[in-house]
Design an enzyme around this catalytic site. Structure first.
Site, mmCIF file in Angstrom:
data_model
loop_
_atom_site.group_PDB
_atom_site.id
_atom_site.type_symbol
_atom_site.label_atom_id
_atom_site.label_comp_id
_atom_site.label_asym_id
_atom_site.label_seq_id
_atom_site.Cartn_x
_atom_site.Cartn_y
_atom_site.Cartn_z
ATOM 1 N N ASP A 119 -10.151 -23.736 -11.702
ATOM 2 C CA ASP A 119 -11.423 -24.450 -11.778
ATOM 3 C C ASP A 119 -12.442 -23.696 -10.948
ATOM 4 O O ASP A 119 -12.095 -23.096 -9.920
ATOM 5 C CB ASP A 119 -11.280 -25.879 -11.237
ATOM 6 C CG ASP A 119 -10.489 -26.792 -12.170
ATOM 7 O OD1 ASP A 119 -10.549 -26.580 -13.394
ATOM 8 O OD2 ASP A 119 -9.837 -27.720 -11.671
ATOM 9 N N ASP A 135 -12.724 -27.811 -19.672
ATOM 10 C CA ASP A 135 -13.145 -29.197 -19.466
ATOM 11 C C ASP A 135 -14.492 -29.467 -20.125
ATOM 12 O O ASP A 135 -14.715 -30.529 -20.716
ATOM 13 C CB ASP A 135 -13.238 -29.501 -17.966
ATOM 14 C CG ASP A 135 -11.931 -29.283 -17.231
ATOM 15 O OD1 ASP A 135 -10.859 -29.470 -17.839
ATOM 16 O OD2 ASP A 135 -11.977 -28.903 -16.048
#
Length: 158
Positions: A119, A135
């Site tokens: 991330d 995402d």
């Protein structure tokens, strides 16, 4: 032979490529450290911050997320079957399902290969959890499916 659901496959391919390329870039350009290596893009608002997540969204199930790789695989296989077998009636649905596939595949590949997901998109203005392109693809895909569901169907003869 004509490819069924062309926009589905385009969205899936582009989303997956962007996700994997950005994660590769982050892993090469940043160090995985504590506190996390971070680069301000818009100071106080948006940063690239390298972290990993062994769980799901918002780090849910991070202590027991082994099953998430199998969930990603099942969702990906189901969406691939949908793209191959169903005739998705409009571009909104094709792009929506394709983007969701790209997100499931992108994070699923990371979980299968590394046991965790990279991330790096960090919006600090609203203190939002750090996330990635996969995402983003899943969320844009959901919005596309909502648009498809809320659109009026074309009238007969038009």
């Amino acid at each position: 032979m004509r490819l069924r659901n062309r926009w589905f496959w385009i969205a899936a391919g582009v989303g997956l490529a962007l996700d994997q390329l950005t994660k590769f870039w982050v892993a090469q350009a940043f160090e995985l450290t504590t506190p996390p290596d971070s680069m301000p893009i818009w100071p106080g608002v948006f940063y690239f911050t390298y972290v990993t997540n062994s769980g799901a969204a918002f780090s849910l199930f991070s202590n027991n997320g082994e099953w998430l790789k199998w969930l990603s695989l099942a969702v990906s296989l189901g969406l691939i079957a949908l793209g191959l077998k169903a005739r998705l009636p409009n571009r909104w649905e094709q792009v929506g399902y394709g983007l969701i596939l790209s997100g499931a595949l992108g994070n699923g590949i990371d979980r299968l290969l590394f046991g965790e997901v990279i991330d790096f998109l960090d919006f600090r203005l609203i203190r939002f959890p750090i996330f990635n392109v996969a995402d983003v693809c899943i969320n844009i895909g959901i919005v596309c499916l909502l648009v498809a569901a809320l659109r009026e169907p074309p009238k007969r003869g038009e």
